[in-house]
Design an enzyme around this catalytic site. Structure first.
Site, PDB file in Angstrom:
ATOM      1  N   ASN A 120      -1.374 -11.289  -2.759  1.00 11.41           N
ATOM      2  CA  ASN A 120      -1.446 -10.440  -3.945  1.00 11.41           C
ATOM      3  C   ASN A 120      -0.343  -9.384  -4.000  1.00 11.41           C
ATOM      4  OD1 ASN A 120      -2.939  -8.726  -6.079  1.00 11.41           O
ATOM      5  ND2 ASN A 120      -2.900  -7.360  -4.293  1.00 11.41           N
ATOM      6  N   TYR A 150      11.094 -10.071 -12.271  1.00 12.05           N
ATOM      7  CA  TYR A 150       9.638 -10.215 -12.067  1.00 12.05           C
ATOM      8  C   TYR A 150       9.144 -11.533 -12.688  1.00 12.05           C
ATOM      9  CZ  TYR A 150       4.696  -8.678 -12.263  1.00 12.05           C
ATOM     10  OH  TYR A 150       3.329  -8.569 -12.118  1.00 12.05           O
ATOM     11  N   SER A 175      10.092 -14.342 -10.434  1.00 13.20           N
ATOM     12  CA  SER A 175       9.301 -14.366  -9.186  1.00 13.20           C
ATOM     13  C   SER A 175       7.914 -14.945  -9.441  1.00 13.20           C
ATOM     14  CB  SER A 175       9.196 -12.958  -8.586  1.00 13.20           C
ATOM     15  OG  SER A 175       8.354 -12.111  -9.365  1.00 13.20           O
ATOM     16  N   LYS A 176       7.323 -14.605 -10.584  1.00 14.46           N
ATOM     17  CA  LYS A 176       5.954 -15.065 -10.856  1.00 14.46           C
ATOM     18  C   LYS A 176       5.940 -16.539 -11.252  1.00 14.46           C
ATOM     19  CE  LYS A 176       3.834 -11.261  -9.826  1.00 14.46           C
ATOM     20  NZ  LYS A 176       2.970 -11.193  -8.645  1.00 14.46           N
ATOM     21  N   SER A 217       1.126 -14.205 -12.726  1.00 17.19           N
ATOM     22  CA  SER A 217       1.064 -13.261 -13.852  1.00 17.19           C
ATOM     23  C   SER A 217       1.321 -14.056 -15.119  1.00 17.19           C
ATOM     24  CB  SER A 217       2.163 -12.196 -13.680  1.00 17.19           C
ATOM     25  OG  SER A 217       2.334 -11.469 -14.881  1.00 17.19           O
ATOM     26  N   VAL A 257       5.019  -7.713   3.869  1.00 12.93           N
ATOM     27  CA  VAL A 257       4.999  -9.171   3.637  1.00 12.93           C
ATOM     28  C   VAL A 257       6.395  -9.787   3.618  1.00 12.93           C
ATOM     29  CG1 VAL A 257       2.794  -9.203   2.374  1.00 12.93           C
ATOM     30  CG2 VAL A 257       4.938  -8.932   1.097  1.00 12.93           C
TER      31      VAL A 257
HETATM   32  P1  NAD Z   1      -0.482  -1.804  -7.182  1.00 13.76           P
HETATM   33  O1  NAD Z   1       0.880  -1.204  -7.166  1.00 13.76           O
HETATM   34  O2  NAD Z   1      -1.648  -0.980  -7.572  1.00 13.76           O
HETATM   35  O3  NAD Z   1      -0.790  -2.463  -5.753  1.00 13.76           O
HETATM   36  C1  NAD Z   1       0.156  -3.247  -5.084  1.00 13.76           C
HETATM   37  C2  NAD Z   1      -0.015  -3.036  -3.588  1.00 13.76           C
HETATM   38  O4  NAD Z   1       0.933  -3.917  -2.933  1.00 13.76           O
HETATM   39  C3  NAD Z   1       0.324  -1.605  -3.140  1.00 13.76           C
HETATM   40  O5  NAD Z   1      -0.715  -1.073  -2.338  1.00 13.76           O
HETATM   41  C4  NAD Z   1       1.615  -1.763  -2.353  1.00 13.76           C
HETATM   42  O6  NAD Z   1       1.750  -0.836  -1.278  1.00 13.76           O
HETATM   43  C5  NAD Z   1       1.478  -3.195  -1.842  1.00 13.76           C
HETATM   44  N1  NAD Z   1       2.783  -3.750  -1.467  1.00 13.76           N
HETATM   45  C6  NAD Z   1       3.944  -3.641  -2.155  1.00 13.76           C
HETATM   46  N2  NAD Z   1       4.939  -4.200  -1.462  1.00 13.76           N
HETATM   47  C7  NAD Z   1       4.406  -4.667  -0.304  1.00 13.76           C
HETATM   48  C8  NAD Z   1       4.945  -5.316   0.831  1.00 13.76           C
HETATM   49  N3  NAD Z   1       6.259  -5.575   0.927  1.00 13.76           N
HETATM   50  N4  NAD Z   1       4.111  -5.681   1.834  1.00 13.76           N
HETATM   51  C9  NAD Z   1       2.775  -5.405   1.755  1.00 13.76           C
HETATM   52  N5  NAD Z   1       2.211  -4.749   0.715  1.00 13.76           N
HETATM   53  C10 NAD Z   1       3.023  -4.386  -0.305  1.00 13.76           C
HETATM   54  O7  NAD Z   1      -0.335  -3.079  -8.127  1.00 13.76           O
HETATM   55  P2  NAD Z   1      -1.412  -4.050  -8.825  1.00 13.76           P
HETATM   56  O8  NAD Z   1      -1.287  -3.821 -10.281  1.00 13.76           O
HETATM   57  O9  NAD Z   1      -2.721  -4.021  -8.149  1.00 13.76           O
HETATM   58  O10 NAD Z   1      -0.679  -5.450  -8.541  1.00 13.76           O
HETATM   59  C11 NAD Z   1      -1.121  -6.379  -7.557  1.00 13.76           C
HETATM   60  C12 NAD Z   1      -0.494  -7.730  -7.896  1.00 13.76           C
HETATM   61  O11 NAD Z   1      -0.937  -8.135  -9.195  1.00 13.76           O
HETATM   62  C13 NAD Z   1       1.032  -7.744  -7.952  1.00 13.76           C
HETATM   63  O12 NAD Z   1       1.521  -8.941  -7.393  1.00 13.76           O
HETATM   64  C14 NAD Z   1       1.323  -7.698  -9.438  1.00 13.76           C
HETATM   65  O13 NAD Z   1       2.576  -8.269  -9.739  1.00 13.76           O
HETATM   66  C15 NAD Z   1       0.177  -8.527  -9.967  1.00 13.76           C
HETATM   67  N6  NAD Z   1      -0.131  -8.324 -11.381  1.00 13.76           N
HETATM   68  C16 NAD Z   1      -0.470  -7.085 -11.848  1.00 13.76           C
HETATM   69  C17 NAD Z   1      -0.753  -6.927 -13.202  1.00 13.76           C
HETATM   70  C18 NAD Z   1      -1.120  -5.577 -13.785  1.00 13.76           C
HETATM   71  O14 NAD Z   1      -1.174  -5.466 -15.021  1.00 13.76           O
HETATM   72  N7  NAD Z   1      -1.388  -4.559 -12.993  1.00 13.76           N
HETATM   73  C19 NAD Z   1      -0.679  -8.033 -14.056  1.00 13.76           C
HETATM   74  C20 NAD Z   1      -0.357  -9.285 -13.546  1.00 13.76           C
HETATM   75  C21 NAD Z   1      -0.087  -9.419 -12.200  1.00 13.76           C
END
Ligand code: NAD
Length: 249
Positions: free
Chosen positions: A92, A157, A160-161, A144, A66
Site C-alpha cells: 500500500n 504517479y 506507477s499505478k 488507483s 519499501v
Molecule cells: P498517506 O500519505 O496517508 O499514507 C502513506 C503512508 O506510506 C505514510 O505513512 C508514509 O510514511 C508511507 N510511506 C511512504 N513512502 C514509504 C516508503 N518508501 N516505505 C514505507 N512506507 C512509506 O497516503 P494514503 O492516502 O493513505 O495512500 C496510501 C496508498 O493509497 C498510496 O499508495 C496511494 O497512492 C494510494 N491511493 C490513495 C488515494 C487517496 O485519495 N488518498 C487514492 C488512490 C490511491
C-alpha cells in the site's frame, strides 16, 4: 467492530504504509478481524503516533523503507523465522507529488517510481516466494483510478499505478492456482496525503464530480482489502477493482 471474515482470524498480514491513511485503517480492520498485523512504514513517528494507544499484542510495528530490497527481504526472513510465513500482503505504501509535466525533474520521476512501482515489487516478490512455497496466500496491491485513466499533473504517479496494476495481473497468472493477486483502485480517499495536496475548495470541487458526492473513508477501502484477503474472494485473482464512488463510471 465485529469481525466479518472469521477465516482472517489468526492470519499473518503485512501492510506497508501502515502509519497513516488507508494503511492505518487497514491495519485496524485486520486487528478487528483477529489477524496478526505487521505494520510497516518508513516513518517511525507516524507509526508510533498511529498506534501509541494500542496495547495490542497482535500489532507488530516495523520501520522499513519499501525502496530497500535487501531490507524488505530481511523483514520477511524474520517473519518466516519467527512466525512460519505470511498469509496476506497489502502493498500500500505510496507517495504523490502534484506537478505539471513540464516542471517534472528526473529526480521527481525517480522518487515516485521508486516508491510506488519498485517499492511494490520489493514488497510483493519476497512474499510471493514464501507463499508459493507454502502453497497459499493473498496479495493485494494498491493501484488507483490514476492507473486506469490519466489524471492531469500526476504523470509519474499515473505511470506507477498503471505499472502495479499490470504487475498484479502478471503475478496472478504465474502464481495461480494457490496464491491470489489482485489490485485495488481507489478514487479519492480522505487521508493525510489527500489533505496535503488539496485545499478545502479543491476537495469540495472533487466531491461535486463524484457520483456518490463525497470522498471515500479509508475504512471503506480497508473493507475491500479484507474481503479480497478472505476466502469469500476465493475465485478472484488478476483483477483490479475500482472503489471510487462511481468516478470511473
Ligand atoms: P498517506 O500519505 O496517508 O499514507 C502513506 C503512508 O506510506 C505514510 O505513512 C508514509 O510514511 C508511507 N510511506 C511512504 N513512502 C514509504 C516508503 N518508501 N516505505 C514505507 N512506507 C512509506 O497516503 P494514503 O492516502 O493513505 O495512500 C496510501 C496508498 O493509497 C498510496 O499508495 C496511494 O497512492 C494510494 N491511493 C490513495 C488515494 C487517496 O485519495 N488518498 C487514492 C488512490 C490511491
Amino acid at each position: 467492530m465485529t469481525a466479518r471474515h472469521p477465516d482472517l482470524s489468526g492470519k499473518k498480514i503485512l501492510i506497508t504504509g501502515a502509519g497513516s491513511g488507508i494503511g492505518a485503517a487497514t491495519a485496524q480492520r485486520f486487528l478487528d478481524e483477529g489477524a496478526l498485523v505487521f505494520a510497516l512504514d518508513v516513518n517511525a513517528q507516524a507509526l508510533s503516533e498511529s498506534w501509541q494507544d494500542l496495547s495490542e499484542s497482535r500489532l507488530r510495528p516495523i520501520v522499513c523503507d519499501v525502496t530497500d530490497h535487501d531490507a524488505m527481504v530481511s523483514v520477511y526472513d524474520t517473519i518466516a523465522r519467527d512466525h512460519g510465513g505470511i498469509d496476506v500482503v497489502f502493498a500500500n505504501a505510496g507517495i504523490s507529488i502534484r506537478h505539471s509535466l513540464l516542471d517534472m525533474s528526473p529526480k521527481d520521476w525517480q522518487q515516485v517510481i521508486d516508491v510506488n512501482l519498485h517499492g511494490v515489487f520489493h514488497t510483493v516478490m519476497p512474499a510471493a516466494r514464501l507463499m508459493h512455497a507454502a502453497g497459499s496466500g493473498s496479495i493485494i496491491i494498491m493501484g488507483s483510478t490514476n492507473g486506469m485513466n490519466a489524471h492531469r499533473y500526476y504523470a509519474d504517479y499515473n505511470v506507477s499505478k498503471a505499472g502495479v496494476i499490470m504487475l498484479a495481473r502478471s503475478m496472478a497468472l504465474e502464481l495461480a492456482p494457490f496464491v491470489r493477486v489482485n489490485a485495488i483502485c481507489p478514487g479519492y480517499v480522505l487521508t493525510p496525503m489527500q489533505k496535503a495536496e488539496y485545499t478545502p475548495d479543491m476537495l469540495r470541487a472533487v466531491d461535486e464530480k463524484i457520483p456518490l458526492g463525497r470522498h471515500a473513508d479509508p475504512a471503506e477501502v480497508a473493507a475491500l482489502v479484507a474481503f479480497l484477503a478472505s476466502s469469500e474472494a476465493s475465485y478472484l485473482t488478476g483483477t483490479h477493482i475500482p472503489i471510487d464512488g462511481g468516478e470511473t463510471a
